[in-house]
Design a protein around this motif. Structure first.
Motif, PDB file in Angstrom:
ATOM      1  N   HIS A   1       0.822  -1.208   0.000  1.00  0.00           N
ATOM      2  CA  HIS A   1       0.000   0.000   0.000  1.00  0.00           C
ATOM      3  C   HIS A   1       0.859   1.263   0.000  1.00  0.00           C
ATOM      4  N   VAL A   2       1.890   1.289   0.911  1.00  0.00           N
ATOM      5  CA  VAL A   2       2.721   2.481   1.048  1.00  0.00           C
ATOM      6  C   VAL A   2       4.177   2.072   1.245  1.00  0.00           C
ATOM      7  N   ASN A   3       5.081   2.998   0.959  1.00  0.00           N
ATOM      8  CA  ASN A   3       6.516   2.851   1.242  1.00  0.00           C
ATOM      9  C   ASN A   3       6.999   4.095   1.957  1.00  0.00           C
ATOM     10  N   VAL A   4       8.053   3.904   2.803  1.00  0.00           N
ATOM     11  CA  VAL A   4       8.687   5.033   3.485  1.00  0.00           C
ATOM     12  C   VAL A   4       9.661   5.694   2.525  1.00  0.00           C
ATOM     13  N   VAL A   5       9.517   6.999   2.347  1.00  0.00           N
ATOM     14  CA  VAL A   5      10.412   7.728   1.439  1.00  0.00           C
ATOM     15  C   VAL A   5      11.091   8.912   2.123  1.00  0.00           C
ATOM     16  N   GLY A   6      10.760   9.177   3.403  1.00  0.00           N
ATOM     17  CA  GLY A   6      11.395  10.293   4.094  1.00  0.00           C
ATOM     18  C   GLY A   6      11.171  10.196   5.586  1.00  0.00           C
ATOM     19  N   TYR A   7      11.990  10.942   6.373  1.00  0.00           N
ATOM     20  CA  TYR A   7      11.866  10.886   7.836  1.00  0.00           C
ATOM     21  C   TYR A   7      12.564  12.114   8.404  1.00  0.00           C
ATOM     22  N   GLN A   8      12.118  12.528   9.591  1.00  0.00           N
ATOM     23  CA  GLN A   8      12.693  13.657  10.322  1.00  0.00           C
ATOM     24  C   GLN A   8      12.508  13.394  11.809  1.00  0.00           C
ATOM     25  N   TYR A   9      13.477  13.925  12.614  1.00  0.00           N
ATOM     26  CA  TYR A   9      13.280  13.869  14.065  1.00  0.00           C
ATOM     27  C   TYR A   9      12.223  14.874  14.474  1.00  0.00           C
ATOM     28  N   GLY A  10      11.571  14.557  15.575  1.00  0.00           N
ATOM     29  CA  GLY A  10      10.572  15.454  16.105  1.00  0.00           C
ATOM     30  C   GLY A  10      11.169  16.433  17.090  1.00  0.00           C
ATOM     31  N   ASN A  11      10.328  16.975  17.963  1.00  0.00           N
ATOM     32  CA  ASN A  11      10.746  18.059  18.854  1.00  0.00           C
ATOM     33  C   ASN A  11      10.989  17.618  20.287  1.00  0.00           C
ATOM     34  N   ILE A  12      10.936  16.307  20.582  1.00  0.00           N
ATOM     35  CA  ILE A  12      11.026  15.890  21.978  1.00  0.00           C
ATOM     36  C   ILE A  12      12.392  16.222  22.596  1.00  0.00           C
ATOM     37  N   PHE A  13      13.498  16.079  21.831  1.00  0.00           N
ATOM     38  CA  PHE A  13      14.842  16.389  22.341  1.00  0.00           C
ATOM     39  C   PHE A  13      15.369  17.682  21.740  1.00  0.00           C
ATOM     40  N   GLU A  14      14.476  18.518  21.299  1.00  0.00           N
ATOM     41  CA  GLU A  14      14.888  19.750  20.628  1.00  0.00           C
ATOM     42  C   GLU A  14      15.711  20.612  21.587  1.00  0.00           C
ATOM     43  N   GLY A  15      16.924  21.069  21.147  1.00  0.00           N
ATOM     44  CA  GLY A  15      17.804  21.913  21.953  1.00  0.00           C
ATOM     45  C   GLY A  15      18.728  21.141  22.880  1.00  0.00           C
ATOM     46  N   ARG A  16      18.682  19.812  22.833  1.00  0.00           N
ATOM     47  CA  ARG A  16      19.523  19.000  23.715  1.00  0.00           C
ATOM     48  C   ARG A  16      20.525  18.195  22.887  1.00  0.00           C
ATOM     49  N   THR A  17      21.582  17.717  23.576  1.00  0.00           N
ATOM     50  CA  THR A  17      22.603  16.911  22.917  1.00  0.00           C
ATOM     51  C   THR A  17      22.122  15.466  22.853  1.00  0.00           C
ATOM     52  N   THR A  18      22.137  14.918  21.623  1.00  0.00           N
ATOM     53  CA  THR A  18      21.644  13.554  21.436  1.00  0.00           C
ATOM     54  C   THR A  18      22.653  12.736  20.652  1.00  0.00           C
ATOM     55  N   ALA A  19      22.413  11.447  20.651  1.00  0.00           N
ATOM     56  CA  ALA A  19      23.207  10.516  19.850  1.00  0.00           C
ATOM     57  C   ALA A  19      22.277   9.921  18.796  1.00  0.00           C
ATOM     58  N   PRO A  20      22.017  10.656  17.696  1.00  0.00           N
ATOM     59  CA  PRO A  20      21.066  10.178  16.680  1.00  0.00           C
ATOM     60  C   PRO A  20      21.579   8.924  15.988  1.00  0.00           C
ATOM     61  N   SER A  21      20.648   8.182  15.450  1.00  0.00           N
ATOM     62  CA  SER A  21      20.978   6.953  14.735  1.00  0.00           C
ATOM     63  C   SER A  21      20.460   7.048  13.305  1.00  0.00           C
TER      64      SER A  21
END
Length: 663
Positions: free
Chosen positions: A86-106
């Protein structure tokens, strides 16, 4: 290669995060009631519903992964399952939960073959405390629509969270983990892509109203309207109902719509079956040799499917409908053998309103007789007859009242005999019949064909069909309508032709000359009336004329009485008047006069016999006795005077012709 390395590093980081979380695992659970939700940012709920009339394959949309009622969130990971058909993933973005903080994105792990999306993030640094809030977005995922729903159907699936090894979990700063659906309630997303039927087509009779004025043939077409290509139509079928007593089918031809080269690649197959009161019509575009329709374009728009040629067979004013109905409950069929829904068909109407209808009439239209025993002729005529009607038989009746009229003779007129078919001659080209009853005269005329039953010419124009001679048999009141009834004008096939008619009228207006003898004078008083007038009585001493009138109760009549000026007159016309009493009631007459006579006109309302008195101020005086003696001594002179008086009185009265002209 770089993409595979990034995916590997992402998975490795997520494993390390999970290891750290397990190492810090404590028995105390989160103090808040966190929950995960798949949210449609457009509708702000978990519904992802699309329709084919606004959305197409290849369109994209976003889904947000939202957390609610959270405290101390330090690390998160989600694994979302979806239907890759039915659908495929073609894009992604982080949300605002850790906005302004230091993270270790994957690096997210996208599996569009198996239908999963894995991604996470974690705060970095000491002390280990996380973030709090009522609602925040973990990440945003962009999907692309990969499949269209089936016609007449829909595609449905869900976006669900997977729990288990390598699945969805939350970790707080103390290392407490929520990694089951029980510990971490979720709300999946609901996806539906629904096929919206295009506007429904329909069938329509064109023209909507057919008005026919003569015997000529005419066409009626069956149109298809508002057909969308998305229906993928390949066949049409219908029944057209008509009135077989009014119309006959001459021909049915296939229209150009199904033959359009845009979709007619391998030919069409029309079917026409003419039944007693309806026509079965069907048409289809043929598939290729393998039995499939591989057109790049399917029938769409509007156009003519069939054209039916009719001819009228009933030539009197009439109306009927052309009604369209489906054959076996099916109008339109698609290439998958589905019945295409439709709007109600639009019927048409048929009217026969001849504009050149022949006129039958009585001539003269009114006859006024003046006395009993008067003979007169009436002609039955026809006019405005078109040869197109092919009239060969005429029959009618003339109604009359034998209380007032007697039929003396009936003779054929010259009209029909003026159109002989060789070898016939005018003398032998018609059959003329009549019979007389107490209430009507029946007349029948037939124009004869040649020996093979053919006519070379047909009557047209106008003329006399028959002449009837009447005798008047009754004094007034005497009147009746000379009414044309039971008319049939038939063509060579025995079909009736429309006509119009004008009836006649007969009336007796009696003219009576009343002699008033006042020796040595003789006066003539004339009455003209549609009532019965009795003999006049003249009263010289009381200065009046007296008579009775009788008529039909409730039917008014009139009296015209013309009086010689030497008999009665007004002494002083400036102030005197004629005084008329009808049954003791004064009526005001219409008075006209000339040098010799005065005419009074008045009407009478009847419910019984009426007595009429007419008074005046001037009247012929009585002769003195000396004159009587002289008259006896001079007989010759008196005779001469008497003769001249009669001639003078008669010469000065108005004629019946003058009276009729003034009626």
């Amino acid at each position: 290669m770089r993409k595979e390395i990034r995916h590997f590093l992402g998975i490795l980081l997520l494993i390390l995060l999970a290891t750290v979380a397990i190492a810090k695992l404590v028995s105390a659970p989160f103090s808040c009631n966190e929950s995960l939700h798949v949210i449609n940012p457009v509708t702000n709920d978990n519904q992802f519903i699309f329709y084919t009339n606004t959305t197409k394959v290849g369109d994209k949309f976003w889904a947000y992964i939202v957390i609610r009622n959270f405290e101390g969130i330090y690390t998160w990971q989600i694994k979302l399952l979806f239907n890759p058909d039915h659908v495929n993933v073609v894009g992604y973005q982080y949300g605002n939960i850790f906005e302004g903080r230091t993270t270790a994105p994957s690096v997210p792990v996208v599996d569009n073959t198996g239908g999963s999306f894995l991604w996470g993030n974690s705060l970095v640094g000491e002390p280990y405390y996380g973030v709090n809030g009522t609602e925040a977005t973990l990440c945003k995922i962009q999907f692309q629509i990969m499949s269209a729903p089936p016609r007449y159907g829909q595609l449905e699936s869900q976006f669900t969270f997977f729990f288990g090894i390598g699945g969805t979990f939350l970790i707080d700063g103390e290392g407490t983990v929520k990694n089951t659906a029980t510990l971490l309630p979720t709300e999946p997303g609901y996806y539906k892509f629904e096929w919206v039927p295009p506007v429904k087509p329909w069938l329509e009779v064109y023209p909507a109203q057919v008005t026919v004025n003569n015997k000529e043939e005419f066409n009626v077409s069956i149109y298809i309207k508002q057909l969308s290509e998305e229906w993928r139509l390949f066949a049409v079928q219908l029944m057209l109902f008509y009135d077989k007593t009014l119309l006959e089918v001459v021909n049915v031809t296939e229209g150009p719509f199904m033959q359009d080269p845009r979709w007619n690649l391998y030919g069409t197959y029309p079917i026409v079956i003419i039944e007693d009161s309806y026509i079965i019509m069907g048409d289809m575009i043929l598939p290729n040799a393998t039995g499939y329709w591989d057109q790049t374009e399917f029938p769409n728009g509007e156009g003519v499917l069939f054209t039916v040629t009719f001819k009228p067979i009933y030539f009197l004013p009439a109306s009927a409908e052309f009604t369209i109905e489906p054959l076996n409950d099916k109008f339109f069929i698609d290439v998958d053998n589905n019945v295409i829904p439709h709007e109600p068909p639009v019927s048409g109407t048929y009217e026969f309103t001849p504009i050149s209808t022949p006129l039958l009439s009585v001539q003269p239209s009114e006859y006024i007789a003046s006395h009993v025993g008067e003979h007169f002729n009436l002609n039955l005529t026809i006019n405005n007859l078109d040869a197109l009607w092919e009239v060969v038989n005429i029959e009618l009746k003339l109604q009359y009242d034998n209380s007032f009229l007697e039929v003396l003779d009936v003779a054929e007129g010259p009209f029909m005999a003026g159109f002989p078919t060789p070898p016939n001659t005018p003398e032998n080209c018609t059959e003329f019949e009549y019979n007389v009853t107490d209430t009507y005269i029946r007349i029948a005329i037939k124009l004869l064909p040649n020996a093979t039953g053919q006519w070379a010419v047909f009557p047209e124009g106008g003329g006399t069909l028959a002449t009837i001679t009447f005798n008047t048999t009754s004094r007034p009141p005497a009147f009746c309508t000379l009414q044309i009834t039971d008319v049939t004008l038939k063509d060579l096939n025995g079909r009736e032709i429309a006509f119009s008619k004008e009836d006649g009228y007969y009336k007796m207006v009696e003219v009576i000359e009343h002699e008033i003898n006042i020796p040595p004078y003789l006066f003539i008083v004339e009455t003209v009336s549609d009532t019965s007038v009795s003999p006049i009585i003249f009263n010289q001493r009381l200065r009046f004329i007296y008579f009775n009138v009788s008529g039909i109760s409730g039917v008014p009549g009139f009296v015209n009485i013309t009086i010689p000026n030497g008999l009665m007159w007004l002494e002083n016309p400036a102030i005197d008047e004629w005084f008329v009493l009808v049954d003791g009631v004064k009526v005001t007459p219409v008075v006209s006069s000339n040098g010799t006579h005065t005419t009074l006109h008045f009407t009478v309302e009847f419910n019984s016999l009426k007595h009429v008195y007419i008074f005046t101020t001037g009247i012929i005086p009585e002769l003195p006795s000396i004159l009587s003696i002289m008259a006896l001594l001079t007989i010759t002179l008196a005779a001469t005077i008497l003769l001249r008086s009669r001639q003078k009185a008669r010469a000065r009265k108005p004629s019946i012709t003058e009276f009729r002209e003034n009626l």
